[in-house]
Design an enzyme around this catalytic site. Structure first.
Site, short mmCIF file in Angstrom:
data_model
loop_
_atom_site.label_atom_id
_atom_site.label_comp_id
_atom_site.label_asym_id
_atom_site.label_seq_id
_atom_site.Cartn_x
_atom_site.Cartn_y
_atom_site.Cartn_z
N THR A 33 0.68 -0.53 1.24
CA THR A 33 -0.71 -0.97 1.18
C THR A 33 -0.89 -1.95 0.05
O THR A 33 -0.44 -1.71 -1.07
CB THR A 33 -1.69 0.21 1.01
OG1 THR A 33 -3.01 -0.32 0.75
CG2 THR A 33 -1.31 1.13 -0.14
N ILE A 34 -1.56 -3.06 0.34
CA ILE A 34 -1.84 -4.05 -0.71
C ILE A 34 -2.84 -3.49 -1.71
O ILE A 34 -2.94 -3.99 -2.83
CB ILE A 34 -2.34 -5.38 -0.14
CG1 ILE A 34 -3.70 -5.24 0.55
CG2 ILE A 34 -1.31 -5.98 0.81
CD1 ILE A 34 -4.34 -6.56 0.94
N ASP A 35 -3.59 -2.44 -1.31
CA ASP A 35 -4.56 -1.84 -2.23
C ASP A 35 -3.88 -1.16 -3.41
O ASP A 35 -4.50 -0.95 -4.45
CB ASP A 35 -5.41 -0.80 -1.49
CG ASP A 35 -6.20 -1.39 -0.34
OD1 ASP A 35 -6.37 -2.62 -0.31
OD2 ASP A 35 -6.64 -0.62 0.53
N GLY A 77 -8.98 -4.33 -1.71
CA GLY A 77 -8.58 -3.27 -2.63
C GLY A 77 -9.29 -1.95 -2.46
O GLY A 77 -9.05 -1.02 -3.21
N ARG A 78 -10.17 -1.86 -1.49
CA ARG A 78 -10.97 -0.66 -1.26
C ARG A 78 -11.63 -0.21 -2.56
O ARG A 78 -12.46 -0.92 -3.10
CB ARG A 78 -10.14 0.46 -0.63
CG ARG A 78 -11.02 1.59 -0.08
CD ARG A 78 -10.24 2.66 0.66
NE ARG A 78 -9.77 2.17 1.95
CZ ARG A 78 -9.11 2.93 2.82
NH1 ARG A 78 -8.83 4.18 2.53
NH2 ARG A 78 -8.73 2.44 3.98
N GLU A 85 -14.10 -6.30 -3.36
CA GLU A 85 -15.07 -6.25 -2.27
C GLU A 85 -15.97 -5.02 -2.33
O GLU A 85 -17.05 -5.02 -1.75
CB GLU A 85 -14.33 -6.28 -0.93
CG GLU A 85 -13.37 -5.11 -0.74
CD GLU A 85 -12.47 -5.27 0.49
OE1 GLU A 85 -12.68 -6.25 1.24
OE2 GLU A 85 -11.58 -4.43 0.67
N GLN A 121 -4.51 -12.74 2.42
CA GLN A 121 -3.96 -12.13 1.21
C GLN A 121 -2.90 -11.08 1.51
O GLN A 121 -2.17 -10.66 0.62
CB GLN A 121 -5.07 -11.53 0.35
CG GLN A 121 -5.90 -10.46 1.03
CD GLN A 121 -7.20 -10.16 0.31
OE1 GLN A 121 -7.21 -9.75 -0.85
NE2 GLN A 121 -8.32 -10.38 1.00
N ARG A 122 -2.80 -10.67 2.76
CA ARG A 122 -1.76 -9.71 3.13
C ARG A 122 -0.80 -10.23 4.19
O ARG A 122 0.11 -9.51 4.62
CB ARG A 122 -2.39 -8.40 3.61
CG ARG A 122 -3.03 -8.47 4.98
CD ARG A 122 -3.71 -7.16 5.33
NE ARG A 122 -4.16 -7.15 6.72
CZ ARG A 122 -5.15 -6.39 7.17
NH1 ARG A 122 -5.79 -5.59 6.34
NH2 ARG A 122 -5.50 -6.42 8.45
#
Length: 303
Positions: A37-39, A85-86, A141, A194-195
């Site tokens: 996960t990019i987060d 990024g949640r 976000e 971005q991903r």
């Protein structure tokens, strides 16, 4: 039967439910999770494959977009970058990885770990404009205001996992700046770029993603089940990690936010990232890119 599942928080929750259901019903199903996960918000692992490349994207793209803003500062004076990024600020913080001085962008960081204060934000933007002449804001976000409400939330309600749908925080902040400071502000939201951008892939990230997947396959073949591959860091410099195992029950429905000592500054606004964060994140993005020109170092042409 073997089942390896690659993903983030919701995927690891799915793994945990499958493994528990199979075990309770006596089904011969072995389940293993692979973090991705990019987060970068999975607990039990130093970092997640996907984050290094997305962090590299933001570190470089922030400087690229900022050079454009600096060149156009007589027209657009503020640029708001909206980061994924949640509920964690890992990607937003990565926009600062190539920052070398206080005059370099980003000038204002807004992350979910700190509540958004409208007046403090506007004052910080105004101060950057007075000091630098232009201002770059990096905003997650899902930032929330002092009441706990999202700064920008879709009327669409919840997604299929029950998470609130948030959207367009960059535009909301740009409009706020325009209305209150009477200057032109632009918002950039790269969305899935971005991903998905292969041009920004970190070689370290790609290699570790392969290692994590292979480890899961090997452990399933050995009869293991019920865990997720986890990265354990042994050293920042030289960078060294090894692969551990994290029980799926410990990962499911949990989020790992940024440690306080990765950030600089108290209160609602983040003044920057600390050397500890740089030591943590810099190895993940791979080789440093070629340096960009600085506008201040470019001599004007003769007429």
């Amino acid at each position: 039967t073997h089942f390896a599942y690659i993903g983030g928080n919701d995927s690891m929750d799915t793994c945990a439910q499958l493994e528990r259901r199979a075990r309770d019903s006596g089904q011969p199903l072995a389940v293993y999770g692979v973090p991705k996960t990019i987060d970068n918000d999975l607990v039990g692992t130093d970092h997640c494959p996907g984050y290094g490349s997305a962090a590299r994207y933001w570190a470089i793209a922030t400087q690229e977009a900022s050079l454009d803003l600096a060149a156009m500062r007589s027209y657009d004076r503020v640029l708001v970058l909206e980061c994924a990024g949640r509920n964690a600020g890992w990607l937003t913080a990565a926009t600062s990885l190539l920052k070398e001085s206080s005059a370099d962008p980003p000038h204002v960081l807004l992350i979910p770990e700190r509540r958004f204060d409208r007046e403090a934000f506007l004052a910080a933007v105004d101060a950057a404009l007075a000091r630098v002449g232009w201002c770059v804001v990096a905003a997650a976000e899902t930032i929330r205001d002092t009441t706990g409400a999202y700064v920008s939330q879709s009327a669409g309600g919840l997604d299929r996992f029950g998470h609130p749908i948030v959207t367009a925080v960059g535009e909301a902040l740009a409009q706020l700046i325009g209305a209150e400071l009477r200057i032109k502000a632009r918002a950039n939201k790269p969305g899935t770029f971005q991903r998905t951008s292969m041009a920004y892939v970190s070689s370290v990230d790609a290699e570790e993603a392969f290692r994590a997947g292979r480890a899961a396959a090997e452990r399933l073949a050995e009869g293991q089940s019920g865990s997720m591959v986890g990265f354990v860091r042994r050293s920042d410099s030289p960078y060294e990690v090894e692969l551990g195992a994290v029980p799926l029950a410990d990962v499911a429905n949990s989020e790992r936010q940024m440690p306080a000592d990765f950030l600089v500054g108290e209160g609602a606004l983040v003044a920057g990232v600390s050397d500890r964060f740089r030591g943590y994140a810099a190895p993940l993005i791979g080789a440093a890119p070629e340096p960009h020109f600085s506008l201040a170092s470019v001599a004007p042409r003769s007429p």
